[in-house]
Each structure stands twice: as structure tokens, then as C-alpha cells.
Design a protein around this motif. Structure first.
Motif, PDB file in Angstrom:
ATOM      1  N   LEU A 116       0.823  -1.210   0.000  1.00 47.45           N
ATOM      2  CA  LEU A 116       0.000   0.000   0.000  1.00 47.45           C
ATOM      3  C   LEU A 116       0.857   1.259   0.000  1.00 47.45           C
ATOM      4  N   SER A 117       0.228   2.363  -0.375  1.00 41.30           N
ATOM      5  CA  SER A 117       0.846   3.681  -0.256  1.00 41.30           C
ATOM      6  C   SER A 117      -0.106   4.599   0.503  1.00 41.30           C
ATOM      7  N   ASN A 118       0.422   5.739   0.960  1.00 40.97           N
ATOM      8  CA  ASN A 118      -0.386   6.660   1.755  1.00 40.97           C
ATOM      9  C   ASN A 118       0.155   8.071   1.569  1.00 40.97           C
ATOM     10  N   PRO A 227       8.885   8.014   0.012  1.00 39.80           N
ATOM     11  CA  PRO A 227       7.586   7.439  -0.333  1.00 39.80           C
ATOM     12  C   PRO A 227       7.047   6.583   0.812  1.00 39.80           C
ATOM     13  N   ILE A 228       5.771   6.749   1.111  1.00 39.03           N
ATOM     14  CA  ILE A 228       5.144   5.988   2.193  1.00 39.03           C
ATOM     15  C   ILE A 228       4.675   4.665   1.626  1.00 39.03           C
ATOM     16  N   ARG A 229       5.330   3.594   2.031  1.00 36.52           N
ATOM     17  CA  ARG A 229       5.022   2.263   1.535  1.00 36.52           C
ATOM     18  C   ARG A 229       4.748   1.322   2.700  1.00 36.52           C
ATOM     19  N   LYS A 260     -11.123   2.184  -0.062  1.00 39.87           N
ATOM     20  CA  LYS A 260     -12.209   2.891   0.619  1.00 39.87           C
ATOM     21  C   LYS A 260     -11.678   3.827   1.701  1.00 39.87           C
ATOM     22  N   GLN A 261     -10.589   3.432   2.338  1.00 38.59           N
ATOM     23  CA  GLN A 261     -10.009   4.235   3.419  1.00 38.59           C
ATOM     24  C   GLN A 261      -8.987   5.249   2.923  1.00 38.59           C
ATOM     25  N   GLY A 262      -8.717   5.258   1.614  1.00 44.32           N
ATOM     26  CA  GLY A 262      -7.801   6.240   1.059  1.00 44.32           C
ATOM     27  C   GLY A 262      -6.409   5.739   0.753  1.00 44.32           C
TER      28      GLY A 262
END
Length: 269
Positions: A116-118, A227-229, A260-262
Motif C-alpha cells: 500500500l501507499s499513503n 515514499p510511504i510504503r 475505501k479508506q484512502g
């Protein structure tokens, strides 16, 4: 400075009780042991609570297999696995915590994926300003005598990203002595949602989870931090059935729970 040390006048233990009295959407599980009926145990970053909780429930409805999830900051979870805590899958919020386990040969390297990323955002209580410029003058102007809530950079990935971003934007030196350091990103979010701090640095997904109590007032540029991984992997001691859950989780059936949570889903095609 820890948050509990700078609010004089509160009864002893009040802030701890306040943190534990979170609303269901914000509550952080304290890594409970798996129930007797649980087949698999997942150790996951605190910011995954809402999405992973829904995904695990859907997996149980699909297969009848229970999933027990323990949420906390990534590196403390990694240290628990190192100490022998039973876990089948680990999902961290940074590469460093996964690298730590890999270096100890405690995860299956072939199963490791960037999942995932954020995004990193600045949030305020709903009664706060609608927008804050990411400058030292603007941020300190909103803080006044208050504190900036964020995860502890020593152990919380969101705190590490936050410190890097604030440093890159020449804000860190102005706020480093005015922090409310939390043991997880969800705890930092809780300080803001309760109105105990005027600003906080959290993930976008956490801000979405607390949309009724907080609002995003700025988004940190991607270039201001690494990068947020979120990497995911089977542990070296994982049960055979854990691979099926991991494959489902990172595939097209699991993706909607995280989108759904972004979260950005890096694995689903």
C-alpha cells in the motif's frame, strides 16, 4: 516531551484514560492475544485498523477462517515478532521495520511485497482553521502555546515521515520543542480529535477515519519525505493457510477495503 507531561491540572491517569476511551473508529487495539478460535494472526501498523478489520471480516465470511489482528506502531510489532510473539503475517508502515525482520530471517523473503501507499497530512480539530500554509510562521501561529501531535520518530513510521517533511520544509526547528509525541499515529490523531492539540501530523487514511472530529488543513508534498510504503510478508513461522489470506488481501478482492479508506493499492491489477 511526552504529551502526558505538559498538561498541568489534570488528575493523575486522566490522559491515559482519555486515550483508551477512544471512539470505535479511532480506538487502537493493544495487541491482544489471538482468540482460541482464531486460525491466523496478523501484526499490522495501527493506521490499517479500519481497512484491515473490514477485510478480515470479509475473509471470515468467505472462508469461515478467523483472523486475529494486533495493531501498534510498526517497529514495536517487529520487535515482538523477534521476541517470539506468534504472528503469521506482518504489515508494516515503512520498509525499515520489514527490513529489520528480514535481516533477522524472521520473514519469508519470497512473500514480501510493497502492498500500500499513503499520504502525509496536517490535521486540525473541526473548530480549527480550514487551511494552514506549510511554513514555520503559519504552523507556529496556529499552535500558539499548544503542541503539534505526531508519532514518535524513534518508533513510529508516521513520525519519521513527519520529521523528515517538517525538516525539508524548514519547520522542524520551530516546532521540535513543542511536540506531543505519541506511541502510534492513531494516538496522535486522538489528541487532535479530542481538541487537546491544535494540529497533528498523520496519514490521510487516519484523517478520513476521523472526518467528523478533524479536518485536513494541508497535505505534505511527496518530495518532502520518502515514499510511504506498507510492505507485507509472511513470517518465517507462518501457518500454511496464511499464504492464501495474503494472496487474497493483496489481490483485487482485498483492494476495495483499502481503497475505501484512502490507501493506494500497489499490488492489485
Amino acid at each position: 516531551m511526552r504529551f502526558s507531561s505538559f498538561l498541568p491540572g489534570f488528575p493523575r491517569g486522566f490522559l491515559l484514560a482519555l486515550t483508551l476511551a477512544a471512539t470505535p473508529a479511532l480506538a487502537l487495539d493493544s495487541a491482544p492475544p489471538a482468540a482460541a478460535t482464531s486460525s491466523l494472526t496478523v501484526f499490522a501498523a495501527a493506521s490499517l485498523k479500519n481497512a484491515l478489520g473490514e477485510a478480515s471480516a470479509a475473509w471470515k465470511a468467505k472462508t469461515g477462517e478467523d483472523i486475529a489482528v494486533s495493531y501498534a506502531a510498526s517497529f514495536p510489532l517487529a520487535r515482538q515478532i523477534e521476541a517470539g510473539a506468534p504472528a503469521d503475517i506482518f504489515i508494516g508502515a515503512d520498509e525499515e521495520s520489514m527490513d529489520y525482520l528480514a535481516g533477522k530471517k524472521l520473514v519469508n523473503p519470497e512473500s514480501r511485497k510493497d502492498f500500500l501507499s499513503n499520504d502525509l497530512v496536517l490535521v486540525a480539530p473541526t473548530a480549527g482553521p480550514d487551511k494552514v500554509e506549510l511554513t514555520a510562521a503559519a504552523v507556529t501561529g496556529v499552535l500558539k502555546d499548544g503542541r503539534l501531535a505526531m508519532g514518535d520518530p524513534a518508533s513510529v513510521p508516521a513520525g519519521k515521515y513527519g520529521q523528515a517533511a517538517l525538516t525539508k520544509l524548514a519547520i522542524w526547528d520551530s516546532v521540535k520543542d513543542h511536540l506531543a509525541l505519541a506511541d502510534s499515529v492513531r494516538s496522535a490523531l486522538l489528541y487532535v480529535s479530542r481538541g487537546e492539540t491544535p494540529l497533528g501530523v498523520v496519514y490521510l487514511t487516519d484523517a478520513k477515519a476521523a472526518a467528523k472530529e478533524t479536518k485536513v488543513v494541508a497535505t505534505f508534498p511527496e518530495a518532502s519525505h520518502a515514499p510511504i510504503r506498507y510492505p507485507i510478508a509472511l513470517t518465517a513461522a507462518a501457518k500454511a493457510s496464511a499464504g492464501k489470506f495474503l494472496s487474497w488481501l493483496v489481490g483485487p478482492e482485498g483492494a476495495p477495503f483499502f481503497k475505501k479508506q484512502g490507501f493506494g493499492v500497489l499490488t492489485a491489477k
